[in-house]
Design a protein around this motif. Sequence first.
Motif, PDB file in Angstrom:
ATOM      1  N   THR A   1      41.376  31.774  37.269  1.00 58.01           N
ATOM      2  CA  THR A   1      41.931  32.709  36.293  1.00 58.01           C
ATOM      3  C   THR A   1      41.181  34.031  36.357  1.00 58.01           C
ATOM      4  O   THR A   1      40.010  34.092  36.755  1.00 58.01           O
ATOM      5  N   LEU A   2      41.870  35.060  35.921  1.00 53.77           N
ATOM      6  CA  LEU A   2      41.269  36.392  35.782  1.00 53.77           C
ATOM      7  C   LEU A   2      41.870  37.052  34.555  1.00 53.77           C
ATOM      8  O   LEU A   2      43.108  37.072  34.392  1.00 53.77           O
TER       9      LEU A   2
ATOM     10  N   LYS B   1      34.892  52.881  28.923  1.00 52.53           N
ATOM     11  CA  LYS B   1      35.631  53.016  30.173  1.00 52.53           C
ATOM     12  C   LYS B   1      35.606  51.725  30.993  1.00 52.53           C
ATOM     13  O   LYS B   1      36.466  51.517  31.845  1.00 52.53           O
ATOM     14  N   THR B   2      34.632  50.892  30.735  1.00 53.45           N
ATOM     15  CA  THR B   2      34.532  49.626  31.454  1.00 53.45           C
ATOM     16  C   THR B   2      35.390  48.576  30.754  1.00 53.45           C
ATOM     17  O   THR B   2      35.274  48.385  29.538  1.00 53.45           O
ATOM     18  N   PRO B   3      36.232  47.888  31.478  1.00 49.92           N
ATOM     19  CA  PRO B   3      37.058  46.855  30.842  1.00 49.92           C
ATOM     20  C   PRO B   3      36.244  45.599  30.552  1.00 49.92           C
ATOM     21  O   PRO B   3      35.196  45.364  31.166  1.00 49.92           O
ATOM     22  N   TYR B   4      36.746  44.804  29.629  1.00 47.07           N
ATOM     23  CA  TYR B   4      36.199  43.469  29.448  1.00 47.07           C
ATOM     24  C   TYR B   4      36.798  42.583  30.543  1.00 47.07           C
ATOM     25  O   TYR B   4      38.016  42.574  30.759  1.00 47.07           O
ATOM     26  N   ILE B   5      35.935  41.843  31.256  1.00 40.81           N
ATOM     27  CA  ILE B   5      36.395  41.016  32.374  1.00 40.81           C
ATOM     28  C   ILE B   5      35.787  39.626  32.248  1.00 40.81           C
ATOM     29  O   ILE B   5      34.579  39.482  32.052  1.00 40.81           O
ATOM     30  N   GLU B   6      36.624  38.621  32.360  1.00 41.19           N
ATOM     31  CA  GLU B   6      36.136  37.260  32.531  1.00 41.19           C
ATOM     32  C   GLU B   6      37.037  36.552  33.535  1.00 41.19           C
ATOM     33  O   GLU B   6      38.232  36.849  33.651  1.00 41.19           O
ATOM     34  N   ALA B   7      36.438  35.647  34.286  1.00 39.83           N
ATOM     35  CA  ALA B   7      37.177  34.891  35.293  1.00 39.83           C
ATOM     36  C   ALA B   7      36.653  33.467  35.292  1.00 39.83           C
ATOM     37  O   ALA B   7      35.541  33.188  34.811  1.00 39.83           O
ATOM     38  N   SER B   8      37.460  32.577  35.827  1.00 36.31           N
ATOM     39  CA  SER B   8      37.042  31.180  35.839  1.00 36.31           C
ATOM     40  C   SER B   8      37.564  30.473  37.067  1.00 36.31           C
ATOM     41  O   SER B   8      38.560  30.875  37.672  1.00 36.31           O
TER      42      SER B   8
END
Length: 853
Positions: free
Chosen positions: A769-770, A807-814
């Motif tokens: 996921t992203l 300016k930086t997005p929130y990012i999570e991946a799994s």
Amino acid sequence: MMSKKLAFTITAAILLLMLPFFGSYCQSQQKTVIKGTVSDANTGDPIPYVSVLLKGTTVGTLTDNNGKYSIETSVSAKEIQFSFLGYQTQIVPMKPGVSQTVNISLKLTDIALEEVNIRPGRRNYRNRGNPAVELIDSVIKHKSSNRAQSFDFLQYRKYEKIQFALSDITKGLENARMFEKYKFIFSNIDTTKRIGNDVLPIFIREEISDHYYRKSPEATKEILKAEKTINLNQYLDNRGVTANLDYLYQNINIYDNEILFLTNKFLSPIANTAPAFYRYYIQDTLNVKGITCIKLFFEPRNPADFLFHGNLYITLDSLFAVRKIDMGINQKINIDWIKDISVTQDFETFGSKDWLLSREEISLDAGIVKGTLGLYGQRTISYQDYKLNRPIADKVFKGPVKSDDIDPLSNIPGWWEANRQLPLSKNERRIYTTVDSLNRVAAFRNQMKVVMLITTGFLEMGDVELGPVGSFYSFNTVEGQRFRFGGRTTTTFSRKFTLGGYAAYGTRDRIFKYNASFIWSLTPRTIYQFPVKSIALSYTRDTQIPGQDLLFNQGDNFFLSFKRGVSDKLLLNSTFRIESFNEYKNHFSWLLGYSYTLQKPEGNISFNTSSETLLTGRSHDLGISEIYLDLRYAPNETFYQGKLYRDPFPSKYPVIQLKSAAGAKFLDNDFDYVRLQANISKRFWVSIIGYTDVSLEGGRIFGTVPYPLLFIHPANQTYAYQANSYNLMNFLEFVSDRYASLNIDHSFNGFLLNKVPLLKKLKFREVVTLKLLYGGLGNNNNPAMNQNLFRFPTDADGLPLTYTLGKTPYIEASVGLSNILRIFRVDVIKRFTYLNHPHVSEIGVRVQFKFDI
């Protein structure tokens, strides 16, 4: 959190009608169990796909890629036959009613065809110069002219019959004490099904429909003319069961490159790229109902890929059309609950030179372990009254792709006998009367109340039902132990009106909460029957986690009480709401409503401006008066209607949602603003490497509002994986007045792990996921720039707990594995940005209950 994509759940629910009472009674009943290995007498190599048949019966199987076979049956036989083209057939004695092992070595014959080795397997196989591949190439070249979509216009009538039966019925089960009141159900045991075991029919559904096709502009239409099914409306959503069966038993068009079957994409054996994934062997030239055909065996190069194996019968003429197909899937494919599958299609000319589908039968045997109670399903379809290239009026194609035009005479006795294209067997006819009799037995109804309580969370008590029981007890740091009790009226009380409510109390905050609701159906249907048109009124005084939409998750569910990190912020809302809801047959719907909420902070949260201090102990209340309009369009959507919500089934069509709300001081709102949101989501099947769910969303607020009215991005502090939340974000961590997000979830369906020798036996499935979130906050809505707004929450030391995105997005991946123990998905999640915020984790593990095929 329980997954709502339960592609097989509704079919299994039919089994659940009786399954809770079966467990300890599944004992052996003079069953014959025979297994072994078939090998080459010269080389000792195992021979795959050998036909193994109990002589004098229809019970049999094929050997797998390792030459192994296994048969379990209650049918009696004295001999077993092994046969495969190129080898001498052997018939050996066997002992009925016992377990035994029979290993066989087959000797080669002198049969050959154009010096091509026709034994399946990897030995000496190549595409170049192979007559079988040359034949399949010709079939592929002629696909466009042989498929039904080659006609400018096409119409036909279709009769469809779907039935389910419990398999592996034993005497121990029949004599179970709990069935004393309705032993009559076992008088309908059927011994004629092809799986070779006694089965007990429990479900049947019949449909007759007219189908229309236009090539340019391309359009299809299905009009349901008659339907008949068993009466279990009080336990199951019959429409939802039908939708689930349609999703499970997708129409198989052998001329398509990819076939959606059992919720997965399979590559057709005559796809344009099929020779790269399949092996083909010419087996015979034979006559099929007066037509000379070539029998062509096909098998996957990699048995773990989503591919079929079986036989194609190709017309030996210039058309190279498919005359018949018999196929199944390899047991090494990563598909759960399914023990065996058979697909048969027959094609006829119907007075023209073109071959059109005339009959189709799909059979599957499902269960947990072979030899134990299972579920046998069969879908049979007959196609008749073809009309080719007769122009069809444009008005036929207007409206939804599927519609109803039920023949009013279809309920008259004798109508079905005169109109169904295939007659029912004696056992099939008795399913209707058996279920009607079962519904009149008090013991069965009482047992079903227990089953429904377990599966739906509601206890039916005639005119009312209590629930959801999962929310009767929960706990959190602000309310302490929370007790709740409630329910609603059922359709036996009224089909037009639904009354509901609950009362709740927290031992720590000592605040009494409650809800009262009234829904009025504006159609003759209930509010649970599509399409819905209703008016609803409600008043609620209860707590809410900031930013959490609890439409699909009861926030006080016991299992969601377990949370990570600090979760001490709640909003106490006193809300009056009135809504008008209207949906249409094309699956467009709108919701128009007005609500007034008096909102108060609870726990470690306050409504104070920067000019005020927390030492005063004073905290404002927030008055929220809104008019809102939600639009939703889900073309050709199908779903199962549950007690609390709908479970939609995935399709190739997108789902589009638009939400708008406006607050104004003249409506007694504390602020003036307009809030807009849009979302589009879709599933993409990526051939045999799985599928991808994509969701794109954005929103904007026009006006000046305090942080409780901003977009509070959905976070998840429980240990359950939530697809629509950010699983490593804290509650109330980020707020925005404008945002855009992208969620991508891809399931490989075991495409990679199936190729790892040790891991493939576990049937794990890989998921990745992203999640990306861009957002911002204007100076007018930033309390650091506007002292008239409530300050963002802080901890006891004054450290900020709520932020805006830069300016930086929130990012999570799994990365994760699903299908663990067949029902769990576990994700290891990594958060990449804003790691300097307090009480956040860079890595986390989340678990989800996920029941898939």
